[in-house]
Design an enzyme around this catalytic site. Structure first.
Site, PDB file in Angstrom:
ATOM      1  CG  HIS A 198      -2.240  -0.131   1.026  1.00 19.37           C
ATOM      2  ND1 HIS A 198      -3.322   0.665   1.791  1.00 19.37           N
ATOM      3  CD2 HIS A 198      -2.975  -0.939  -0.002  1.00 19.37           C
ATOM      4  CE1 HIS A 198      -4.402   0.321   1.091  1.00 19.37           C
ATOM      5  NE2 HIS A 198      -4.424  -0.511   0.188  1.00 19.37           N
ATOM      6  CG  HIS A 298      -6.495  -2.413  -7.532  1.00 18.94           C
ATOM      7  ND1 HIS A 298      -7.580  -1.425  -7.316  1.00 18.94           N
ATOM      8  CD2 HIS A 298      -6.307  -2.878  -6.267  1.00 18.94           C
ATOM      9  CE1 HIS A 298      -7.420  -1.252  -5.967  1.00 18.94           C
ATOM     10  NE2 HIS A 298      -6.798  -2.181  -5.494  1.00 18.94           N
TER      11      HIS A 298
HETATM   12 MG   LIG Z   1      -2.916  -2.583  -3.594  1.00 19.84          MG
END
Ligand SMILES: [Mg+2]
Length: 387
Positions: A198, A298
Site C-alpha cells: 500500500h 486491481h
Molecule cells: Mg494494492
C-alpha cells in the site's frame, strides 16, 4: 439507439461506497451497468458522472470508443482520478449495453475467451486499523489464509507490513516476517502469497522488509513505494528477488507508459473502475504485452467492477490472476438479480449477454450513502504517514 439518461446509485458497503452507474437508452428495457467506486471521493465521482452525462445524452451508446474519446477530450481538462473513474463506470455500462444488444458476453466482443478458466485470488484483509499498525497476532494471518484454502483458493493477498517509519527497526521488520512465516506455514509451497505494501514504505524501507522476506518465495510484492515514483520502483525491483506489482492508482495509458518503458514492475494492475474502463484496461494490457509483462486488474470494489474485470481477464492473453472480494459485507450478492459466484479459486468464461449481471435496485437502496470511515495514520512522532 440513443442514451436517454446516466444515473448513479450509491451503495454503502462498510469500507467503501460502491458507485453503480446506469446508462439508459431509448430502447425499451435496454440499459447498462458500470461501476465507478472511488472511496473518499464518492461525491466528486457522482458529480463527474453528472457533468459527463450532459455531453452524452442523445449519443449512440454502441459507439463505445467514440464516446470514450468524447469523454476524454471534449471537456479540455484532462481527467484525473475522479473524472477517469467516472469515465470508467460509463465505459463499462456502454460495453454492457453493446453486449446485451448483440446477445453476447462482453468478452466475446473483445475477441473471445483466450483461456478456459480464470484464476482468482482471495484477500486476507488488512485495511482495518488493527492491521495498519499490525497489532493482530501473526498467527491470525495463518488462520485467515486457512479459510481461503477451504474455499478453494490457491492464491491469497495480505497486508502484513504495517504503516512504516521512513527507515524501520529490526523489531518491526521481524514481526512482519513472522506474519508471512505463519502464512507460508498454513499454505505450504503450493499456494501463492502476495503482499500489498500500500506504499506504506519508502523504497529503502520496502527493501529492508523485502530482504528478510526473500526466502518465502512471494508471488508478488505490491506497491512497495509511491506509484508515481517510477525510478524508485525500478530500484526496489532490482534489489529484491520477487516480482513487483503496481498500477492501481494510475489512470489512462499515458501514466502507465513510463512504468513500462523503465520495466519498473513485473505485473501491471490497472483498475477497470479507475483506469478508463474496460476499453482502457485492454489498451494498457496490450502495451504491457509488448514488454512481456503480466496484467492483473486491481479489484477490491463491488460486483459490477468484478464482472467487468473478469471479462477483461478472459479476453487478455497476458492476464495473470484476478483479485476478488467475497466477504466485505454479508449482503454483497443480494444487490444482484443473479449472484456472481467468485467465492472460490477460479471462474469459467461468462456466457450471459453483456457483463452478465443486473442490479436489484430495491435491495441496493437499503444501503444508502454514508461517509467513508476516515483513515488518518501517523508515524510514531506524529507526522503524517501513508497507510
Ligand atoms: Mg494494492
Amino acid at each position: 439507439m440513443k442514451i436517454t439518461a446516466i444515473k448513479t446509485l450509491v451503495v454503502n458497503a462498510r469500507m467503501r461506497n460502491w458507485i453503480l452507474v446506469k446508462v439508459e437508452t431509448d430502447q425499451p428495457g435496454l440499459y447498462g451497468w458500470g461501476e465507478a467506486t472511488l472511496e473518499w471521493k464518492t461525491k466528486g465521482v457522482v458529480g463527474s458522472v453528472e457533468d459527463l452525462s450532459v455531453l452524452l445524452i442523445g449519443q449512440d451508446p454502441r459507439r463505445v470508443e467514440h464516446i470514450w474519446q468524447m469523454m476524454h477530450r471534449q471537456y479540455f481538462w484532462r481527467g484525473g482520478i475522479v473524472t477517469m473513474t467516472a469515465m470508467s463506470g460509463i465505459d463499462q455500462a456502454l460495453w454492457d449495453i453493446k453486449g446485451k444488444e448483440a446477445g453476447k458476453p462482453v468478452c466475446e466482443l473483445l475477441g473471445g475467451p483466450v483461456r478456459d478458466t480464470l484464476r482468482l485470488y482471495d484477500h486476507l484483509g488488512g485495511g482495518l486499523m488493527e492491521d495498519i499498525y499490525l497489532t493482530v497476532e501473526p498467527e491470525v494471518f495463518g488462520e485467515r489464509l486457512a479459510v481461503s484454502l477451504e474455499k478453494g483458493f490457491t492464491a491469497v493477498k495480505a497486508m502484513p507490513i504495517p504503516v512504516a517509519e521512513l527507515i524501520e527497526s529490526p523489531a518491526v521488520i521481524r514481526r512482519a516476517v513472522r506474519c508471512v512465516e505463519e502464512m507460508r506455514k498454513a499454505a505450504g509451497d503450493k499456494v501463492d502469497i502476495m503482499l500489498d505494501l500500500h506504499a506504506r514504505t519508502t523504497p529503502a524501507a520496502a527493501i529492508q522488509f523485502g530482504r528478510l522476506l526473500s526466502e518465502y518465495n512471494l508471488y508478488w510484492y505490491e506497491e512497495p513505494c509511491w506509484p508515481e515514483h517510477v525510478d524508485a520502483l525500478v530500484e526496489v525491483s532490482r534489489a529484491l528477488p520477487f516480482p513487483i506489482a503496481t498500477g492501481e492508482r494510475l489512470v489512462g495509458r499515458w501514466q502507465f507508459r513510463e512504468l513500462l518503458e523503465k520495466r519498473a514492475c513485473a505485473i501491471v494492475q490497472p483498475d477497470v473502475s479507475h483506469c478508463g474502463g474496460i476499453s482502457e484496461a485492454r489498451r494498457i494490457a496490450a502495451m504491457a504485452e509488448t514488454y512481456s509483462l503480466a496484467v492483473a486488474c486491481h479489484n477490491p470494489q463491488g460486483p459490477v467492477s468484478t464482472a467487468s474485470s473478469i471479462h477483461v481477464g478472459f479476453a487478455t492473453p497476458n492476464y495473470l490472476i484476478q483479485e476478488v472480494v467475497r466477504a466485505d459485507v454479508p449482503w454483497r450478492n443480494d444487490i444482484l438479480i443473479d449472484p456472481l459466484d467468485v467465492a472460490r479459486g477460479s471462474v469459467p468464461p461468462p456466457t450471459k449477454p453483456g457483463l452478465g449481471i443486473d442490479i436489484n435496485e430495491a435491495e441496493a437502496a437499503k444501503h444508502p450513502f454514508e461517509p467513508e470511515v476516515t483513515m488518518d495514520c501517523f508515524h510514531r512522532d506524529g507526522s503524517v504517514a501513508d497507510w
